[in-house]
Design a protein around this motif. Structure first.
Motif, PDB file in Angstrom:
ATOM      1  N   THR A  73      36.439  46.931  39.902  1.00 23.04           N
ATOM      2  CA  THR A  73      35.343  47.391  40.770  1.00 23.04           C
ATOM      3  C   THR A  73      34.696  46.233  41.538  1.00 23.04           C
ATOM      4  O   THR A  73      33.627  46.409  42.119  1.00 23.04           O
ATOM      5  CB  THR A  73      34.290  48.145  39.934  1.00 23.04           C
ATOM      6  OG1 THR A  73      33.994  47.397  38.756  1.00 23.04           O
ATOM      7  CG2 THR A  73      34.793  49.517  39.534  1.00 23.04           C
ATOM      8  N   ILE A  75      33.001  43.492  41.136  1.00 26.46           N
ATOM      9  CA  ILE A  75      31.652  42.924  41.010  1.00 26.46           C
ATOM     10  C   ILE A  75      31.764  41.433  40.690  1.00 26.46           C
ATOM     11  O   ILE A  75      32.505  41.030  39.791  1.00 26.46           O
ATOM     12  CB  ILE A  75      30.839  43.672  39.933  1.00 26.46           C
ATOM     13  CG1 ILE A  75      30.681  45.135  40.351  1.00 26.46           C
ATOM     14  CG2 ILE A  75      29.480  43.002  39.730  1.00 26.46           C
ATOM     15  CD1 ILE A  75      30.041  46.029  39.297  1.00 26.46           C
ATOM     16  N   ARG A  77      29.459  37.957  40.004  1.00 30.33           N
ATOM     17  CA  ARG A  77      28.119  37.477  39.636  1.00 30.33           C
ATOM     18  C   ARG A  77      28.293  36.311  38.663  1.00 30.33           C
ATOM     19  O   ARG A  77      29.399  36.116  38.138  1.00 30.33           O
ATOM     20  CB  ARG A  77      27.296  38.612  38.983  1.00 30.33           C
ATOM     21  CG  ARG A  77      27.988  39.181  37.776  1.00 30.33           C
ATOM     22  CD  ARG A  77      27.352  40.441  37.214  1.00 30.33           C
ATOM     23  NE  ARG A  77      28.193  40.917  36.128  1.00 30.33           N
ATOM     24  CZ  ARG A  77      28.153  40.469  34.877  1.00 30.33           C
ATOM     25  NH1 ARG A  77      27.250  39.560  34.531  1.00 30.33           N
ATOM     26  NH2 ARG A  77      28.972  40.909  33.964  1.00 30.33           N
ATOM     27  N   MET A 273      24.161  47.981  38.060  1.00 29.95           N
ATOM     28  CA  MET A 273      24.874  48.072  36.785  1.00 29.95           C
ATOM     29  C   MET A 273      23.907  48.484  35.695  1.00 29.95           C
ATOM     30  O   MET A 273      22.734  48.106  35.719  1.00 29.95           O
ATOM     31  CB  MET A 273      25.441  46.706  36.375  1.00 29.95           C
ATOM     32  CG  MET A 273      26.275  46.048  37.421  1.00 29.95           C
ATOM     33  SD  MET A 273      27.051  44.546  36.788  1.00 29.95           S
ATOM     34  CE  MET A 273      28.183  45.209  35.579  1.00 29.95           C
ATOM     35  N   TYR A 280      28.349  51.557  36.472  1.00 25.90           N
ATOM     36  CA  TYR A 280      28.049  50.610  37.535  1.00 25.90           C
ATOM     37  C   TYR A 280      28.554  51.204  38.832  1.00 25.90           C
ATOM     38  O   TYR A 280      29.521  51.966  38.856  1.00 25.90           O
ATOM     39  CB  TYR A 280      28.650  49.225  37.276  1.00 25.90           C
ATOM     40  CG  TYR A 280      29.982  49.229  36.553  1.00 25.90           C
ATOM     41  CD1 TYR A 280      30.044  49.388  35.168  1.00 25.90           C
ATOM     42  CD2 TYR A 280      31.170  49.076  37.244  1.00 25.90           C
ATOM     43  CE1 TYR A 280      31.264  49.406  34.505  1.00 25.90           C
ATOM     44  CE2 TYR A 280      32.394  49.092  36.586  1.00 25.90           C
ATOM     45  CZ  TYR A 280      32.425  49.261  35.214  1.00 25.90           C
ATOM     46  OH  TYR A 280      33.620  49.292  34.551  1.00 25.90           O
ATOM     47  N   THR A 363      36.499  42.762  30.538  1.00 25.66           N
ATOM     48  CA  THR A 363      36.083  43.630  31.637  1.00 25.66           C
ATOM     49  C   THR A 363      35.588  42.832  32.842  1.00 25.66           C
ATOM     50  O   THR A 363      35.170  43.422  33.818  1.00 25.66           O
ATOM     51  CB  THR A 363      34.943  44.538  31.161  1.00 25.66           C
ATOM     52  OG1 THR A 363      33.866  43.692  30.710  1.00 25.66           O
ATOM     53  CG2 THR A 363      35.382  45.433  30.015  1.00 25.66           C
ATOM     54  N   GLY A 364      35.621  41.489  32.784  1.00 29.13           N
ATOM     55  CA  GLY A 364      34.895  40.746  33.813  1.00 29.13           C
ATOM     56  C   GLY A 364      35.592  39.579  34.460  1.00 29.13           C
ATOM     57  O   GLY A 364      34.926  38.634  34.878  1.00 29.13           O
ATOM     58  N   LYS A 367      35.612  38.397  39.005  1.00 30.87           N
ATOM     59  CA  LYS A 367      34.627  37.478  39.570  1.00 30.87           C
ATOM     60  C   LYS A 367      35.017  36.020  39.382  1.00 30.87           C
ATOM     61  O   LYS A 367      34.553  35.148  40.088  1.00 30.87           O
ATOM     62  CB  LYS A 367      33.258  37.730  38.924  1.00 30.87           C
ATOM     63  CG  LYS A 367      33.229  37.352  37.450  1.00 30.87           C
ATOM     64  CD  LYS A 367      31.847  37.479  36.845  1.00 30.87           C
ATOM     65  CE  LYS A 367      31.447  38.898  36.551  1.00 30.87           C
ATOM     66  NZ  LYS A 367      32.276  39.571  35.512  1.00 30.87           N
ATOM     67  N   ALA A 409      28.436  40.566  29.354  1.00 30.60           N
ATOM     68  CA  ALA A 409      29.603  41.245  29.891  1.00 30.60           C
ATOM     69  C   ALA A 409      29.163  42.456  30.709  1.00 30.60           C
ATOM     70  O   ALA A 409      29.873  42.905  31.592  1.00 30.60           O
ATOM     71  CB  ALA A 409      30.535  41.673  28.779  1.00 30.60           C
ATOM     72  N   VAL A 411      29.196  45.445  30.536  1.00 31.81           N
ATOM     73  CA  VAL A 411      29.976  46.679  30.477  1.00 31.81           C
ATOM     74  C   VAL A 411      30.111  47.023  29.002  1.00 31.81           C
ATOM     75  O   VAL A 411      30.358  46.143  28.183  1.00 31.81           O
ATOM     76  CB  VAL A 411      31.376  46.464  31.087  1.00 31.81           C
ATOM     77  CG1 VAL A 411      32.228  47.699  30.922  1.00 31.81           C
ATOM     78  CG2 VAL A 411      31.255  46.087  32.554  1.00 31.81           C
TER      79      VAL A 411
END
Ligand code: FAD
Ligand code: PYC
Length: 413
Positions: A73, A75, A77, A273, A280, A363-364, A367, A409, A411
């Protein structure tokens, strides 16, 4: 079958003599990257551009960007809690800020701000702690009241009596989104221009080690490829690939899913989010609302998530943004994310000479793509970590130096 050593073959051919030299084993490639997602392609780009390695192959079992890079998705950050993570993710955000120029490819990086909603007193305390920690580490983050959050994101409902009341939000203004497939294509084109071979439909099926235990080749569905260095960047499948070299990884693989609505005119100005309610949302440049859910509750290699997980997410989204209740969803999908026990990644040398691993982004990891590629290439080229990724070892799970980012995280796991 009778087997001959090189010397025996040379003697039988009458080649032995003063002029004869045993042939040097030639590596077909100086380095092979397993996995043609954003991280793998970025690594190949940096190996070629920054470390002067020209004979590099990226082996991808499907098509480039067809894994999590093309399923996320988007995102971006860097509002993580611990210093190690702040340094890691902000290194990436700084690279995102220049990425379209670096690759001469528009990756549509949009710093529209990421708002993280607090629904409980615990959320308020946790996010305020993040705001303070981030600012001490030189990373922008600010606390907004519910009214300020609504001013920043007008579709957000903040009325009293909601099932998930909005008590405030943390806002990182430098955070945002990018176009995921452009990231894969941009890195692929730039790496290709530097001479990197990108080989699709080529799954790695084995990692061959020499008598001393060092990496000497990979077996693939298209034959054997000699190389002294293998970088494994195969999100979701890392444990399977590393097991080919006899290395057991501290990872579990879970499905994570997302979905998009029919496209509409621009209505949603930022990213919102909520970890507490597992949802989110942002709006893509094509106009689709991009919505993501939490991970499934069980391990699996399925590239689709459970229906009840996305149903729950959509119920929450509709309560927070009642204007979207009548929207139709266009398509949904899942990806397999690999998760470490402390929810932080591994970017490190493996305990096998010539083997390196970049995984556990869970999950991240989207980025982190530009920063991760830069750091992993450094680690592979110099055979030692860059100071930024030095803490992200495999050994921390044995030695206890965890970087416990479960809350950051953002999520639900
Ligand atoms: P991938 O893009 O998955 O690339 C790995 C590649 O390895 C794959 O293409 C695969 O085919 C290949 N491969 C595997 N095994 C082999 C083999 N044996 N031989 C050859 N090739 C092999 N992160 C964020 O930062 N922000 C988000 O908003 C976000 N949302 C997400 C939403 C969803 C639904 C999902 C699934 C993930 C999300 N993520 C997000 C996580 C992010 O997508 C990943 O961490 C990141 O894309 C990982 O990139 P990668 O290049 O390591 O992996
Ligand atoms: O890490 O920001 C993130 C994220 C958002 C959605 C999935 N991961």
């Amino acid at each position: 079958m009778q087997r001959f050593s090189g010397l025996a073959v040379a003697l039988r051919r009458g080649a032995w003599g003063p002029q004869w030299r045993a042939p040097e084993p030639q590596a077909a490639y100086d380095a092979v990257i397993v996995g043609g997602g954003g991280h793998g392609l970025a690594t190949a780009f940096h190996l070629a551009r920054d470390h002067g390695m020209s004979r590099i192959a990226v082996l991808e079992k499907g098509w480039i960007g067809g894994g999590n890079t093309g399923r996320n998705t988007t995102i971006i950050r860097s509002n993580y809690l611990f210093e190690e993570s702040s340094r890691l993710y902000d290194h990436a955000v700084k690279k995102w800020e220049a990425l379209s120029q670096t690759l001469n490819y528009n990756v549509m990086f949009s710093q529209r701000g990421v708002l993280m909603l607090a629904h409980t007193v615990h959320d308020v305390q946790v996010f305020q702690r993040h705001v303070h920690a981030n600012r001490l580490n030189g990373v922008d983050n600010e606390w907004l009241s519910a009214e300020e959050a609504k001013e920043f994101c007008p579709p957000l409902r903040i009325s009293a009596g909601m099932r998930y009341p909005v008590l405030g939000a943390a806002l990182q203004r430098r955070a945002g989104t990018a176009r995921h497939d452009a990231v894969a294509w941009g890195y692929a084109r730039a790496a290709d221009a530097l001479g990197v071979d990108i080989i699709q439909n080529c799954a790695v099926t084995g990692i061959v080690r020499d008598a001393a235990g060092a990496v000497e080749a990979v077996e693939t569905t298209r034959g054997k490829i000699r190389t002294p260095k293998v970088g494994v960047v195969a999100a979701g499948n890392t444990s399977v690939v590393m097991a080919m070299a006899g290395v057991r990884m501290p990872l579990e693989s879970y499905p994570l899913q997302a979905l998009v609505s029919e496209p509409i005119k621009p209505v949603f100005p930022c990213v919102v989010m909520s970890n507490t309610i597992h949802a989110y949302i942002s709006q893509s440049d094509k106009g689709e609302l991009v919505i993501g859910a939490g991970t499934d509750a069980y391990i699996s290699y399925s590239q689709r998530g459970a229906l009840h997980v996305s149903t729950h997410t959509l119920e929450a989204i509709c309560e927070l943004f009642p204007d979207f209740r009548r929207m139709r969803m266009l398509r949904n999908w899942g990806g397999i994310v690999d998760v470490t026990p402390d929810r932080s990644p591994i970017i490190a040398k493996a305990p096998v000479k010539g083997l390196y691993v970049n995984c556990g982004w869970g999950t991240g990891g989207f980025k982190a793509t530009p920063g991760s590629g830069h750091l992993f290439a450094w680690t592979m080229a110099k055979d030692e970590p860059h100071p930024i990724n030095a803490p992200f070892t495999i050994e921390r799970f044995r030695d206890g130096h965890l970087i416990d980012e479960a809350a950051a995280a953002a999520v639900a796991h």
